[in-house]
Scaffold this motif. Structure first.
Motif, PDB file in Angstrom:
ATOM      1  N   TRP A   3     -14.198  -3.397  12.911  1.00  0.00           N
ATOM      2  CA  TRP A   3     -12.828  -2.983  13.220  1.00  0.00           C
ATOM      3  C   TRP A   3     -11.867  -3.613  12.204  1.00  0.00           C
ATOM      4  O   TRP A   3     -12.276  -4.412  11.348  1.00  0.00           O
ATOM      5  N   ALA A   4     -10.595  -3.284  12.285  1.00  0.00           N
ATOM      6  CA  ALA A   4      -9.638  -3.717  11.265  1.00  0.00           C
ATOM      7  C   ALA A   4      -9.481  -5.233  11.258  1.00  0.00           C
ATOM      8  O   ALA A   4      -9.170  -5.842  12.274  1.00  0.00           O
ATOM      9  N   GLY A   5      -9.650  -5.833  10.078  1.00  0.00           N
ATOM     10  CA  GLY A   5      -9.538  -7.283   9.947  1.00  0.00           C
ATOM     11  C   GLY A   5      -8.207  -7.734   9.379  1.00  0.00           C
ATOM     12  O   GLY A   5      -8.036  -8.910   9.054  1.00  0.00           O
ATOM     13  N   GLY A   6      -7.245  -6.831   9.249  1.00  0.00           N
ATOM     14  CA  GLY A   6      -5.942  -7.206   8.707  1.00  0.00           C
ATOM     15  C   GLY A   6      -5.006  -6.017   8.731  1.00  0.00           C
ATOM     16  O   GLY A   6      -5.336  -4.943   9.250  1.00  0.00           O
ATOM     17  N   VAL A   7      -3.808  -6.234   8.188  1.00  0.00           N
ATOM     18  CA  VAL A   7      -2.859  -5.134   8.009  1.00  0.00           C
ATOM     19  C   VAL A   7      -2.397  -5.109   6.555  1.00  0.00           C
ATOM     20  O   VAL A   7      -2.397  -6.132   5.865  1.00  0.00           O
ATOM     21  N   LEU A   8      -2.001  -3.918   6.113  1.00  0.00           N
ATOM     22  CA  LEU A   8      -1.649  -3.668   4.722  1.00  0.00           C
ATOM     23  C   LEU A   8      -0.200  -3.217   4.601  1.00  0.00           C
ATOM     24  O   LEU A   8       0.331  -2.558   5.503  1.00  0.00           O
ATOM     25  N   LYS A   9       0.386  -3.552   3.460  1.00  0.00           N
ATOM     26  CA  LYS A   9       1.662  -2.966   3.066  1.00  0.00           C
ATOM     27  C   LYS A   9       1.412  -2.348   1.687  1.00  0.00           C
ATOM     28  O   LYS A   9       1.105  -3.061   0.716  1.00  0.00           O
ATOM     29  N   ILE A  10       1.504  -1.043   1.612  1.00  0.00           N
ATOM     30  CA  ILE A  10       1.169  -0.309   0.387  1.00  0.00           C
ATOM     31  C   ILE A  10       2.465   0.180  -0.249  1.00  0.00           C
ATOM     32  O   ILE A  10       3.254   0.887   0.390  1.00  0.00           O
ATOM     33  N   ASP A  11       2.689  -0.207  -1.487  1.00  0.00           N
ATOM     34  CA  ASP A  11       3.862   0.232  -2.239  1.00  0.00           C
ATOM     35  C   ASP A  11       3.501   1.562  -2.903  1.00  0.00           C
ATOM     36  O   ASP A  11       2.732   1.596  -3.857  1.00  0.00           O
ATOM     37  N   THR A  12       4.048   2.658  -2.402  1.00  0.00           N
ATOM     38  CA  THR A  12       3.664   3.971  -2.922  1.00  0.00           C
ATOM     39  C   THR A  12       4.232   4.212  -4.315  1.00  0.00           C
ATOM     40  O   THR A  12       3.819   5.147  -4.994  1.00  0.00           O
ATOM     41  N   ARG A  13       5.184   3.371  -4.738  1.00  0.00           N
ATOM     42  CA  ARG A  13       5.784   3.557  -6.064  1.00  0.00           C
ATOM     43  C   ARG A  13       4.957   2.827  -7.128  1.00  0.00           C
ATOM     44  O   ARG A  13       4.587   3.404  -8.142  1.00  0.00           O
ATOM     45  N   SER A  14       4.639   1.557  -6.855  1.00  0.00           N
ATOM     46  CA  SER A  14       3.939   0.753  -7.868  1.00  0.00           C
ATOM     47  C   SER A  14       2.432   0.736  -7.671  1.00  0.00           C
ATOM     48  O   SER A  14       1.689   0.380  -8.583  1.00  0.00           O
ATOM     49  N   GLY A  15       1.969   1.066  -6.474  1.00  0.00           N
ATOM     50  CA  GLY A  15       0.549   0.935  -6.163  1.00  0.00           C
ATOM     51  C   GLY A  15       0.167  -0.455  -5.694  1.00  0.00           C
ATOM     52  O   GLY A  15      -0.983  -0.688  -5.314  1.00  0.00           O
ATOM     53  N   ASP A  16       1.112  -1.390  -5.690  1.00  0.00           N
ATOM     54  CA  ASP A  16       0.801  -2.749  -5.243  1.00  0.00           C
ATOM     55  C   ASP A  16       0.479  -2.751  -3.744  1.00  0.00           C
ATOM     56  O   ASP A  16       1.066  -1.985  -2.969  1.00  0.00           O
ATOM     57  N   VAL A  17      -0.439  -3.639  -3.377  1.00  0.00           N
ATOM     58  CA  VAL A  17      -0.833  -3.745  -1.977  1.00  0.00           C
ATOM     59  C   VAL A  17      -0.776  -5.206  -1.561  1.00  0.00           C
ATOM     60  O   VAL A  17      -1.293  -6.080  -2.258  1.00  0.00           O
ATOM     61  N   VAL A  18      -0.122  -5.467  -0.434  1.00  0.00           N
ATOM     62  CA  VAL A  18      -0.117  -6.796   0.177  1.00  0.00           C
ATOM     63  C   VAL A  18      -0.947  -6.695   1.444  1.00  0.00           C
ATOM     64  O   VAL A  18      -0.810  -5.737   2.206  1.00  0.00           O
ATOM     65  N   GLU A  19      -1.837  -7.674   1.666  1.00  0.00           N
ATOM     66  CA  GLU A  19      -2.630  -7.670   2.894  1.00  0.00           C
ATOM     67  C   GLU A  19      -2.371  -8.950   3.668  1.00  0.00           C
ATOM     68  O   GLU A  19      -2.271 -10.034   3.079  1.00  0.00           O
ATOM     69  N   HIS A  20      -2.263  -8.818   4.988  1.00  0.00           N
ATOM     70  CA  HIS A  20      -2.261  -9.993   5.856  1.00  0.00           C
ATOM     71  C   HIS A  20      -3.556  -9.990   6.651  1.00  0.00           C
ATOM     72  O   HIS A  20      -3.865  -9.031   7.338  1.00  0.00           O
ATOM     73  N   ALA A  21      -4.308 -11.060   6.544  1.00  0.00           N
ATOM     74  CA  ALA A  21      -5.473 -11.276   7.403  1.00  0.00           C
ATOM     75  C   ALA A  21      -5.384 -12.712   7.869  1.00  0.00           C
ATOM     76  O   ALA A  21      -4.774 -13.555   7.210  1.00  0.00           O
ATOM     77  N   GLY A  22      -5.966 -12.997   8.986  1.00  0.00           N
ATOM     78  CA  GLY A  22      -5.907 -14.362   9.492  1.00  0.00           C
ATOM     79  C   GLY A  22      -4.936 -14.480  10.638  1.00  0.00           C
ATOM     80  O   GLY A  22      -4.029 -13.664  10.804  1.00  0.00           O
ATOM     81  N   MET A  32      -3.903  10.445  -4.754  1.00  0.00           N
ATOM     82  CA  MET A  32      -4.425   9.329  -3.957  1.00  0.00           C
ATOM     83  C   MET A  32      -3.506   8.121  -4.093  1.00  0.00           C
ATOM     84  O   MET A  32      -3.213   7.666  -5.199  1.00  0.00           O
ATOM     85  N   LEU A  33      -3.045   7.613  -2.956  1.00  0.00           N
ATOM     86  CA  LEU A  33      -2.204   6.416  -2.980  1.00  0.00           C
ATOM     87  C   LEU A  33      -3.016   5.152  -2.714  1.00  0.00           C
ATOM     88  O   LEU A  33      -2.741   4.096  -3.272  1.00  0.00           O
ATOM     89  N   TYR A  34      -4.008   5.266  -1.820  1.00  0.00           N
ATOM     90  CA  TYR A  34      -4.828   4.098  -1.469  1.00  0.00           C
ATOM     91  C   TYR A  34      -6.100   4.619  -0.812  1.00  0.00           C
ATOM     92  O   TYR A  34      -6.028   5.332   0.183  1.00  0.00           O
ATOM     93  N   ASP A  35      -7.257   4.264  -1.386  1.00  0.00           N
ATOM     94  CA  ASP A  35      -8.493   4.854  -0.857  1.00  0.00           C
ATOM     95  C   ASP A  35      -9.456   3.813  -0.309  1.00  0.00           C
ATOM     96  O   ASP A  35     -10.618   4.097  -0.087  1.00  0.00           O
ATOM     97  N   ASP A  36      -8.967   2.600  -0.062  1.00  0.00           N
ATOM     98  CA  ASP A  36      -9.883   1.525   0.278  1.00  0.00           C
ATOM     99  C   ASP A  36      -9.956   1.215   1.769  1.00  0.00           C
ATOM    100  O   ASP A  36     -10.352   0.119   2.148  1.00  0.00           O
ATOM    101  N   GLY A  37      -9.557   2.171   2.625  1.00  0.00           N
ATOM    102  CA  GLY A  37      -9.751   1.973   4.054  1.00  0.00           C
ATOM    103  C   GLY A  37      -8.489   1.643   4.815  1.00  0.00           C
ATOM    104  O   GLY A  37      -7.971   0.533   4.730  1.00  0.00           O
ATOM    105  N   THR A  38      -7.973   2.635   5.553  1.00  0.00           N
ATOM    106  CA  THR A  38      -6.771   2.443   6.380  1.00  0.00           C
ATOM    107  C   THR A  38      -7.003   3.022   7.765  1.00  0.00           C
ATOM    108  O   THR A  38      -7.922   3.822   7.981  1.00  0.00           O
ATOM    109  N   ALA A  39      -6.162   2.620   8.703  1.00  0.00           N
ATOM    110  CA  ALA A  39      -6.086   3.280  10.012  1.00  0.00           C
ATOM    111  C   ALA A  39      -4.654   3.140  10.517  1.00  0.00           C
ATOM    112  O   ALA A  39      -3.969   2.155  10.233  1.00  0.00           O
ATOM    113  N   LEU A  40      -4.215   4.148  11.277  1.00  0.00           N
ATOM    114  CA  LEU A  40      -2.910   4.186  11.940  1.00  0.00           C
ATOM    115  C   LEU A  40      -1.755   3.790  11.016  1.00  0.00           C
ATOM    116  O   LEU A  40      -1.032   2.820  11.255  1.00  0.00           O
ATOM    117  N   PRO A  41      -1.546   4.556   9.931  1.00  0.00           N
ATOM    118  CA  PRO A  41      -0.472   4.248   8.984  1.00  0.00           C
ATOM    119  C   PRO A  41       0.911   4.576   9.551  1.00  0.00           C
ATOM    120  O   PRO A  41       1.065   5.519  10.329  1.00  0.00           O
TER     121      PRO A  41
END
Ligand SMILES: [Fe+2]
Length: 487
Positions: A395-414, A360-369
């Motif tokens: 519906w989607a309230g932002g976009v994500l950048k998921i670092d598959t190496r570190s697990g870090d996640v950056v989100e843009h909302a707004g 599992m890389l990210y389980d908190d809700g994604t669409a159209l990766p």
């Protein structure tokens, strides 16, 4: 705030040069072409009931080098255009005769599949891909609609000559090998023996048969994985019931002809792109997914790694009916980003030796990766996706950048209420995350869609372009640096 506006019918076809708020990097020239369902009801009286059945509309956002305002590097305008594709489906809809094709309308499965050969379903609302100098709008039938990249005019159908075996269904997402430019796709052929046929399409328009795989009950497969050596099919246990295939009389629409058969598990078929042979076909747990993000090889080709957005089963497809989406009652499990590692085993050509590992890389809700096109078929670090609640409540309230190496996640909302598929455009040096992310958003209060240009590293907003209307939520985009029209 409600996502209802994202599922309305847009009848306006606009051409506009729109001022940019913010600044764009000087290297960002070219066009984003996006595709999606533009209307669900037409003046002729045709209506459809499922999001996937909306009439195909194309959108072009052109960043033109001629608009750069001198030494600052800031562009002053983006050229925007949107057009319905003038397909048979469009003409039928205007005449009040369009009944969808995916989850609306009824016919026998046999009629539905084999009529594709004579009068193929051409509501190509999923994505536009380039082959040579042709831009082709695609859906899950083998019919490909040619779109003029500047005017977005519909220019007929694309045809392949030659003897490669064809199918009645096609994956909506061909995969490109950037090393060669080859576009690979998979078609499903129904017959005495059902088969998946793998093809390689060259820029010259040739279609080469790579290989075929037999199946006793074809699966619904929206995409697949590609590496330099292999094609990987994930044959989900969402299968056509062969008995229903032969049954006469009226039947439910296409997608309802598939049954969830979890006891089958998910068969992962690895096909060698050179020999066409199946080199491994291990089975893992029952799961379902639409989108393979990217794939690559490790350990000299002994291991294949692919990232896939998964859901536990195929039940969520029914949740994408327009009634559910418009009234905000969506409650499906949304996507999770998983990494699959196929170890081909000591004997690469002994299919029984292969094993599959899920991480599992990210389980908190994604669409159209998506992943950077500069990394396709090669190891990627970052995955971009729409950010969904898990389970969905909106519906989607932002976009994500998921670092598959570190697990870090950056989100843009707004900057908007709702967000669409994020498309990463790599900068000139093609380092891992230097570039921009393009996403079309919806501001419900202003009733306008807005293209946001986000910094590829931080996802901070760099620029925005507000459209002359609210566009319904769409599916997929591709960035084409070579399309630099001025209107
Ligand atoms: Fe898709």
């Amino acid at each position: 705030m409600s996502p209802q506006l994202g599922f309305h019918s847009l009848h306006d076809e606009a051409t506009a040069s729109i001022g940019v708020e913010g600044s764009l990097p000087p290297w960002l020239t070219g066009s984003l072409l996006r595709t999606g369902p533009g209307a669900f009801s037409m003046p002729g009286g045709s209506t459809v009931e499922h999001w996937f059945d909306g009439l195909a509309m194309c959108y072009r956002f052109t960043f033109d080098p001629g608009d750069r305002a001198g030494a600052t590097g800031a562009a002053d305008a983006v050229h925007y255009r949107n057009r319905f594709l003038r397909t048979d489906a469009y003409r039928a809809a205007r005449a009040g005769e369009f009944a969808g094709g995916f989850a609306t309308g009824e016919t026998t499965l046999r009629e539905r599949l084999f009529s594709l050969l004579d009068a193929p379903y051409d509501n190509t609302n999923i994505v536009v891909e380039r082959i040579g100098d042709r831009y082709l709008a695609l859906t899950e039938s083998p019919r490909r609609v040619v779109v003029a990249p500047d005017t977005l005019d519909t220019e007929g159908d694309d045809q392949y000559d030659g003897s490669a075996p064809a199918g009645q269904l096609a994956c909506a997402h061909p995969k490109r090998d950037p090393a060669t430019g080859t576009l690979v796709n998979v078609e499903t052929a129904f017959g005495r023996t059902h088969q998946y046929h793998v093809h390689a399409l060259t820029d010259a328009g040739d279609r080469r048969h790579v290989g075929s795989v037999d199946t006793d009950a074809p699966a619904y497969m929206h995409s697949f994985a590609l590496t330099p050596r292999y094609v990987v099919l994930t044959e989900f246990p969402f299968r056509v019931d062969p008995l229903r295939f032969l049954k006469p009389g009226r039947q439910p629409p296409f997608i309802e002809q598939f049954d969830w058969q979890p006891d089958r598990g998910t068969r992962i078929v690895v096909l060698d792109r050179t020999t066409g042979e199946t080199v491994a076909a291990p089975t893992t747990d029952a799961l379902f997914g639409f989108h393979h993000v990217n794939a690559f090889e490790r350990d000299g080709g002994r291991e294949i790694v692919f990232d896939l957005e998964t859901v536990p089963d195929a039940g969520g497809i029914g949740e994408l009916s327009l009634d559910t989406l418009r009234d905000g009652s969506l409650s499906a499990i949304t996507g999770r980003l998983e990494r699959f590692t196929v170890d081909l085993g000591g004997d690469r050509y002994g299919p029984g030796d292969a094993t599959v590992t899920r991480t599992m890389l990210y389980d908190d809700g994604t669409a159209l990766p998506t992943a950077s096109p500069a990394r396709w078929c090669r190891p990627h670090r970052y995955v971009y996706a729409m950010s969904m609640d898990q389970p969905a409540s909106d519906w989607a309230g932002g976009v994500l950048k998921i670092d598959t190496r570190s697990g870090d996640v950056v989100e843009h909302a707004g900057g908007a209420d709702y967000f669409g598929e994020p498309i990463f455009v790599p900068g000139p040096d093609e380092t891992a995350d230097a570039g921009v992310v393009l996403t079309v958003t919806l501001d419900t209060a202003a009733e306008r869609s807005r293209l946001l240009v986000l910094d590829g590293e931080t996802l901070a907003e760099r620029a925005r372009v507000t459209l002359p209307h609210a566009a319904p939520f769409d599916f997929h985009g591709r960035y084409f640096p070579e399309i630099t029209v001025r209107e």
